[in-house]
Motif scaffolding. Structure first.
Motif, PDB file in Angstrom:
ATOM      1  N   ARG A  32      19.205 -43.536   8.063  1.00 20.44           N
ATOM      2  CA  ARG A  32      18.353 -42.808   7.110  1.00 20.44           C
ATOM      3  C   ARG A  32      17.114 -42.263   7.812  1.00 20.44           C
ATOM      4  NH1 ARG A  32      18.631 -40.054   2.421  1.00 20.44           N
ATOM      5  NH2 ARG A  32      16.519 -39.784   1.704  1.00 20.44           N
ATOM      6  N   GLU A  36      16.102 -38.324   8.168  1.00 16.81           N
ATOM      7  CA  GLU A  36      14.805 -37.836   7.690  1.00 16.81           C
ATOM      8  C   GLU A  36      13.986 -37.230   8.820  1.00 16.81           C
ATOM      9  OE1 GLU A  36      13.061 -41.150   5.640  1.00 16.81           O
ATOM     10  OE2 GLU A  36      14.349 -40.873   3.888  1.00 16.81           O
ATOM     11  N   GLN A  52      13.018 -32.912   0.192  1.00 17.97           N
ATOM     12  CA  GLN A  52      13.325 -34.310   0.488  1.00 17.97           C
ATOM     13  C   GLN A  52      14.834 -34.441   0.684  1.00 17.97           C
ATOM     14  OE1 GLN A  52      12.084 -36.869  -2.673  1.00 17.97           O
ATOM     15  NE2 GLN A  52      12.652 -38.725  -1.603  1.00 17.97           N
ATOM     16  N   LEU A  54      18.306 -35.989   0.438  1.00 14.59           N
ATOM     17  CA  LEU A  54      18.924 -36.933  -0.491  1.00 14.59           C
ATOM     18  C   LEU A  54      20.000 -37.759   0.200  1.00 14.59           C
ATOM     19  CD1 LEU A  54      19.258 -34.596  -3.609  1.00 14.59           C
ATOM     20  CD2 LEU A  54      17.543 -36.381  -3.196  1.00 14.59           C
ATOM     21  N   VAL A  55      21.008 -37.063   0.779  1.00 13.47           N
ATOM     22  CA  VAL A  55      22.153 -37.769   1.339  1.00 13.47           C
ATOM     23  C   VAL A  55      22.963 -36.806   2.195  1.00 13.47           C
ATOM     24  CG1 VAL A  55      23.704 -37.249  -0.598  1.00 13.47           C
ATOM     25  CG2 VAL A  55      24.031 -39.360   0.689  1.00 13.47           C
ATOM     26  N   GLU A  62      22.499 -32.892   1.405  1.00 16.13           N
ATOM     27  CA  GLU A  62      21.889 -32.471   0.148  1.00 16.13           C
ATOM     28  C   GLU A  62      20.381 -32.678   0.248  1.00 16.13           C
ATOM     29  OE1 GLU A  62      23.712 -34.079  -3.366  1.00 16.13           O
ATOM     30  OE2 GLU A  62      25.710 -33.855  -2.514  1.00 16.13           O
ATOM     31  N   ALA A  64      16.698 -32.164  -1.853  1.00 17.81           N
ATOM     32  CA  ALA A  64      15.978 -31.901  -3.099  1.00 17.81           C
ATOM     33  C   ALA A  64      14.828 -30.938  -2.798  1.00 17.81           C
ATOM     34  CB  ALA A  64      15.428 -33.207  -3.677  1.00 17.81           C
ATOM     35  N   ARG A 101      19.108 -28.822  -4.104  1.00 19.91           N
ATOM     36  CA  ARG A 101      19.091 -29.248  -5.506  1.00 19.91           C
ATOM     37  C   ARG A 101      17.662 -29.195  -6.034  1.00 19.91           C
ATOM     38  NH1 ARG A 101      24.100 -28.953  -5.583  1.00 19.91           N
ATOM     39  NH2 ARG A 101      25.422 -30.526  -4.643  1.00 19.91           N
ATOM     40  N   ALA A 103      14.642 -30.519  -7.977  1.00 18.79           N
ATOM     41  CA  ALA A 103      14.225 -31.888  -8.314  1.00 18.79           C
ATOM     42  C   ALA A 103      12.707 -31.953  -8.377  1.00 18.79           C
ATOM     43  CB  ALA A 103      14.744 -32.859  -7.269  1.00 18.79           C
ATOM     44  N   TRP A 105       9.516 -34.957  -7.929  1.00 17.59           N
ATOM     45  CA  TRP A 105       9.209 -36.339  -7.562  1.00 17.59           C
ATOM     46  C   TRP A 105       7.723 -36.562  -7.482  1.00 17.59           C
ATOM     47  CZ3 TRP A 105      11.627 -32.945  -4.280  1.00 17.59           C
ATOM     48  CH2 TRP A 105      10.925 -32.536  -3.135  1.00 17.59           C
TER      49      TRP A 105
END
Length: 105
Positions: A32, A36, A52, A54-55, A62, A64, A101, A103, A105
């Motif tokens: 991870r 990042e 950000q 996601l995965v 993906e 955000a 996507r 989103a 936060w």
């Protein structure tokens, strides 16, 4: 170093540590952080503040995005450049596409 198993085989220390890392989830945390870090490098400080990771699933990262305008800009104008940078930053990781996507936060 070796550890004797019940059946008489010896287990390598690297195998034992690998099992420990997997059982504790440390490998996933390291993965991870690597993802990042690669995104931060590819996106740069301006994009990073509004995005950000996601995965990564089946070779698709993906991401955000805070607003639809930026999401559209990334998909239409920056996707290819970002993919190239990410592939260079993560050798050995198959990355075929980026999906953005909306989103908050």
């Amino acid at each position: 170093m070796h550890k004797e198993q019940r059946d008489g085989r010896q287990e390598q220390l690297s195998d034992i540590l690998g099992k420990l890392f997997t059982s504790r989830g440390w490998g996933r945390k390291n993965d991870r952080l690597r993802i990042e870090s690669a995104w931060a490098e590819a996106a740069g400080p301006e994009l990073l503040k509004d995005t950000q990771v996601l995965v990564i699933k089946r070779g698709v990262m993906e991401v955000a995005v805070r607003n639809a305008v930026l999401m559209s800009e990334l998909a239409q104008f920056h996707k290819r450049k970002l993919l190239t940078k990410l592939r260079a930053a993560m050798p050995g990781v198959t990355l075929t596409d980026l999906k953005f996507r909306a989103a908050a936060w």
